[in-house]
Scaffold this active site. Sequence first.
Site, PDB file in Angstrom:
ATOM      1  CB  SER A 148     -12.661   9.906  50.511  1.00  0.00           C
ATOM      2  OG  SER A 148     -13.492  10.247  51.603  1.00  0.00           O
ATOM      3  CE1 TYR A 161      -9.389  13.740  52.218  1.00  0.00           C
ATOM      4  CE2 TYR A 161     -11.782  13.661  52.303  1.00  0.00           C
ATOM      5  CZ  TYR A 161     -10.561  13.019  52.354  1.00  0.00           C
ATOM      6  OH  TYR A 161     -10.518  11.655  52.540  1.00  0.00           O
TER       7      TYR A 161
END
Length: 309
Positions: A148, A161
């Site tokens: 990401s 995350y």
Amino acid sequence: MGEETKDWAGRVAFISGGVSGLGFGIARAFALAGMRLALSWRNEDYRSKAAAWFAQNGLEEPLWVRLDVTDREGFARAAEQVEAHFGAVHLVVNNAGVSVFGNTAEASYDDYDWIMGVNFGGVVNGVVSFLPALRRATGRRHVINIASMAAYLSGPQAGIYTASKFAVRGLTESLRYNLVPLGIGCSLVCPALVATNAWDSAFRRPAEFADSGFGEVNRGALEHFGKVFSAGMDPLEAGQRILSGMSEGKGLIFTHPEFAEDFKAIYEDSLAALPSDEAPPERLEVERMRRAANKAALEGREITIADLN
């Protein structure tokens, strides 16, 4: 997409979480390029919708592999199943993940174990389980690990995350050096906003990780935030960009162009943080050898610890 994508026609790709969201965008891009697919799934509705798309487009139905990416034994069985069905495996896309928001200072062990277990552990399981099959195959082969932009950009609402994506980045960048001598490509993919339902992971939290330090999920606030994702890139477009980057042999694939300001700040902050004094010759030599070893690895040489001293 360029002519180089045609090299993948007939190749076998396994995609974890390949029936929805970005995973399904990648699956469609790969299928349209002529690849044969094995897609892991957990939700029957998503699998059915994916199957309908393949049927409507007259494409070969994938091999459906039911899998929880945190299940190591299940992943090992999946690798055996895919190789037995197709005779070889050429590409592995480690994609499944959960996106959870909350104050990291309040996080519990369950928060860490769940998010890291899926986002980083799922990639580890895919790499360990499928690399033997990739090594047995011939011709073009590749490992794609989906991280990401959070692998570069931290913030106050998704600390675990972000940590998981930094971990995927570090693993993938290092693994690439080891796979080049084996003739296997390796790419780190860092997408940004994609039009998916990735925001709703908190609603699907497993019971065994229920003890969250983030408190009860505010459904209204999370659903309101989820509207942001409607502005995201179409998953198929993201999949096509990933296919193109992989076909060009890129070790790092960014799908979104809107981060020049962030990378300029990272670069400037990093240089400014370095001390200004001169390093001693002995340490300079150690770093020279490290850079030379990395360069040699990307040229196809297997590096050992002897190359670093």
